[in-house]
Design a protein around this motif. Sequence first.
Motif, mmCIF file in Angstrom:
data_model
loop_
_atom_site.group_PDB
_atom_site.id
_atom_site.type_symbol
_atom_site.label_atom_id
_atom_site.label_comp_id
_atom_site.label_asym_id
_atom_site.label_seq_id
_atom_site.Cartn_x
_atom_site.Cartn_y
_atom_site.Cartn_z
ATOM 1 N N SER A 152 50.431 57.646 -8.340
ATOM 2 C CA SER A 152 51.369 58.193 -9.466
ATOM 3 C C SER A 152 51.796 57.917 -10.516
ATOM 4 O O SER A 152 51.759 58.212 -11.108
ATOM 5 N N PRO A 216 62.155 61.232 -4.431
ATOM 6 C CA PRO A 216 61.793 63.160 -4.517
ATOM 7 C C PRO A 216 62.226 63.739 -2.659
ATOM 8 O O PRO A 216 62.417 63.410 -1.786
ATOM 9 N N ARG A 219 58.268 68.682 -1.887
ATOM 10 C CA ARG A 219 57.102 67.835 -2.051
ATOM 11 C C ARG A 219 55.689 68.870 -1.757
ATOM 12 O O ARG A 219 56.038 69.348 -0.645
ATOM 13 N N ARG A 248 53.995 64.402 -9.394
ATOM 14 C CA ARG A 248 53.091 63.094 -9.365
ATOM 15 C C ARG A 248 52.572 62.781 -8.869
ATOM 16 O O ARG A 248 51.877 61.876 -9.162
ATOM 17 N N GLU A 280 50.089 67.006 -6.397
ATOM 18 C CA GLU A 280 51.041 67.424 -6.060
ATOM 19 C C GLU A 280 52.309 67.525 -6.830
ATOM 20 O O GLU A 280 51.956 66.351 -7.385
ATOM 21 N N THR A 282 56.274 67.185 -6.842
ATOM 22 C CA THR A 282 57.765 66.406 -6.251
ATOM 23 C C THR A 282 58.950 66.531 -7.073
ATOM 24 O O THR A 282 58.759 66.593 -8.324
#
Lengths: 465, 465
Positions: A152, A216, A219, A248, A280, A282
Motif C-alpha cells: 500500500s 476504509p 474496497r 490502495r 485495489e 479503497t
Amino acid sequence: MNDVVAKLRELLGSDCITDPALADGYLSDWRGLLRGNAACVLRPRTTSLLSRSVRICQEAGVNVVPQGGNTGLVGGSTPDETGLQIVVSTGAMKKIRTVDPVDMSVVAEAGATIAELQSAAAEADALFPLSFASEGTATLGGALATNAGGISAVRYGSARDLLLGMEVVLPDGRIWNGLRTLRKDNTGYALKHLFAGSEGTLGIIAAAAMKLAPLPVGREVAFCAVETEDQVLDFWMKLRAAADGNVRAIEYLSGSCVELAKREGLRSPVEKADHYVLVELTSSRPEAGLKDMLEAFLADRLEDGTIVDAALAQSGEQQKQIWRLREDQTEVQKKAGRDFKHDVAVPVANVPELLRRSRADVEAGFPDVTVVPFGHVGDGNIHLNVVLPAALGAERAAEHGRQISQAIYDIVLSLGGTFSAEHGIGRAKVGLLESKRDPVELDLMRRIKSALDEDGSFNPGKIFR
Amino acid sequence: MNDVVAKLRELLGSDCITDPALADGYLSDWRGLLRGNAACVLRPRTTSLLSRSVRICQEAGVNVVPQGGNTGLVGGSTPDETGLQIVVSTGAMKKIRTVDPVDMSVVAEAGATIAELQSAAAEADALFPLSFASEGTATLGGALATNAGGISAVRYGSARDLLLGMEVVLPDGRIWNGLRTLRKDNTGYALKHLFAGSEGTLGIIAAAAMKLAPLPVGREVAFCAVETEDQVLDFWMKLRAAADGNVRAIEYLSGSCVELAKREGLRSPVEKADHYVLVELTSSRPEAGLKDMLEAFLADRLEDGTIVDAALAQSGEQQKQIWRLREDQTEVQKKAGRDFKHDVAVPVANVPELLRRSRADVEAGFPDVTVVPFGHVGDGNIHLNVVLPAALGAERAAEHGRQISQAIYDIVLSLGGTFSAEHGIGRAKVGLLESKRDPVELDLMRRIKSALDEDGSFNPGKIFR
C-alpha cells in the motif's frame, strides 16, 4: 566476554539468552541463507533496560547486532560467524502506548508487530497503513530501520512516510527522546529520517510514533489482462488520474508469474496474457461509488484497448482469490526451481523498458531461465525475480545467478534505477553499494556513521564493509 | 579578502556582485528585521560554477551564507554584520530540466521559483503541490532547505514529502549527485532528508527532483462559523473521514482575525462567531461530486451543531473572496499594530487546548493585546500571532512581546508541541533550540554538522550559536 555476558545476565535475567536452543532463531536470516553466531541474545523489556544493555556492551567494546522481527531479506540482522557479537532483539518491547484516532497517531514500542499495530488501529476505527507479506512477524522497529515498503506504499508511502517521532538508543547507550507526534516540526536536522533506513548501524529504534489513516469502508479489487509493457504503464497513468488517491494497490504480474501460480492450482479469472495488473481501490467514504467508478473505468479501458480482459471481484472470496495470485508468488517461485530475487526500482516511466530489456537479455543469455517479475508498478518497484531449473545443480545455478544479477542491475542502473528499492543493503548488497554508488555519497554516509557510532560497534559489516 | 573576491570575480564575472546598490537586497531579511553585510554576493549560473565558487571560499577560509529567494521568516539567509561572509545565492540557477507527467516528477535547479514550478507542471497537465504565500519569490532550493509547508501540506505534505532526489554542493565544494527520481530507494542513509531542512548549514541544494500530482479539475471552497475550539477539531475529524483525501486545505481563523479583516474592508459570508474554518476540496476526477458531497456534509454539520453557519462558494469570485480572509492576515495584522508571530504546532488533538490556553494566558497578562491565531489546523500548525497596540512604543512592545512569546512557547511545549512548525530555526530561534531541546538531540545535530562541515564555514550562527 564471559564477564560481559555475566553483567548482562545480572541486568536482564533470563532475557539474556545463552542457551543455544533458545538463541537459535536469532542467529540465521529469514530465508535461511545466512547463519551466524553470538555470545548471547538480549531481549530487554524496556527502553531503560535496552539502554543499560547497550552501555555494558559499549564499555566492553563488544559489537551489537540489532534485531527486530528478523524477517529482512538482505541479512541485515544476522550476526557474523565469530560468536563475538551480541544480538540485541527489541522483540520483547511490545507495548502499544497510545492509539489516538483524533490525532490519527499511534505510539508503540519497537517490538510490536505490524499486524498487532493494524489490529490496535482497527479497534480505534483507524487504519495502520503499512502492510506487507511478513506483517505477522515483522516489527515496527525493524520496519522503520529498513524503511519497509509493501503493497500500500503507492497510497500511504513507505514506513518513513508514516513516521512522526522516535525514541532511539544510541551506540553509547544514551537515549534520544524524539517521540513527538507532530505533523510539522522544523527544528533542526531530520534525525528521525537518518535512523529510519539505517538498518541498525546508527542506533536501535526503541519506540516510534506513526501516522494512522481513516479506516476504509469500501474496497474493490480487479484483475486485468494486458498485452504489452507499455499498456501496463498506460493503464496506471489513466487509473492514477481517474481514481484520485483511492488506489490502495496497483500490482504487476508477468504472464510467467500467473502460469506458475496456475501450476500450483490457483485460478486466473481473466484470459491468458503476457501481463497482468491487480488493482485495489479503497475509500473511507461509504458512498464513494468505488464499484461504479472501477466498472466504468475498466469498460473504458477495454474499449480503448489498454487491456484485453478484466474481472471485477464480486465478493470478498473473489477478492481473496485474485490477491492469492500475487501473494503466493514467493511460494510458487520457490517451488518452481532455484529462485534469485532482485528488489529493484526505476522511475515509473521506465518500467516498460525495464521489463522488456531484462526479459530479453536474461532469456537470450540463459535460455533455461524463467523471468518472473512482479510488484509495485505504481512505485516503479519491481521484484525482478528469475527461476533457474532445479536440475541445474547448486553451484552452476549460483554462478548463473551471479551473472544474471549483474545483467539485471546494469539494466536497472542504466535506467536511472536502484538495486535496492525496499529491502535495504544489509550484508547481501554491501558490495553493490560500494561498487555502484558515487564515492561522494559513500563518503557522506561513512562520515555520518563515524559521527554517530564512533567505535563502529553497531551492526558492523552491514551497509558498509 | 580582496584576493578571494578577485578570484570569484574572475570565475563569475558580473555574477560576483560587489556594488552595494546591487548587493543590497541580499543583505537583509524578508521582514526587514535583520540587516547584515557581505564581502560580495555570488549568483553562479550552473552547479559547476557554484561548486567552484564554494571551493574558492573554502580554500580561503571564508564563511558562506547560502540564499534562495530570501523569503524566510527566521533570518536564515541573512549574513552577519562583519562583512567577512559571502552570500551565495542560487537565484540565477533557474533551469527546469524535465517535467515528466508519466513519471509524475519534475527536475529543476534550485533557483526556480515555486510559482514557476507550478506553471511548468500545469503546462504538462500536472500539479506541483507546494503552495504558500511567498511562492512567487521563494525558490525550490530555499523551500527544501527550510522544508517549507504551507496551505496544501495537509493533503500533499511539506517540501520534504515531495522530495525524490537532490544535487548538493558540499562545504568543501564537492558535488553530491543524488538526483534520482525514484519512489523507493533503500540504499543507505537518507542523505536527501538530512539536507532538507538543514537551512544551508550542511550544503547548498543545487537542484532537486520532486513529485508531481494529478492536476485537480474540481475545486470547492466553503467558510464556516464555529462556536468553540473543540468543535473546530470535531469538524476536521468528521471532514477527514468524509472527504477521504480530497481536502486540499483546512484553515483555522479566530474570530479576532476575521474582525481585523473586516476592518480592512473584507467581508465574511457567514455570521459572526468566535471561530471560523475555511475548507477547500479538490479532485482530479471530473465526476467526483465534490460539491454535492460538501453541501451534504455542511448540512449535516449544521444539523448536528458542529457549526453554526456555512457558506459554500458559488463561483470562482466567491472562492477568492473567502480565501482573501485567510491570505490577507499577514497584511491586516501588520496594519493593526505591532505584530509578533509564533509559528507553532501541537499534536492535532491538542489544538483546542492550545487555542484556549494561549488566549486566556495572554489576555490575562496583557489586556491590551489581541490574540490573532490562524493556520493549518489539519497539521496542528497554528500561527499563534499577537498584535500589540501601536501606541505602546517600540521598546515596551518588544519587552511585552518577549514575555508573551515565552508564555506561548511554554504552553506549546507543555502540549507536546514545537516552537517552529514550518519556518525553521535560522538566526531567530537559535536560543530557543538551545534551551528547549534535549541535550542528546543537540549533540547529535552538532556531530552531524561537524561531520559534514568540518570547518563550520556554512551558514555559521544559524541553527547553532
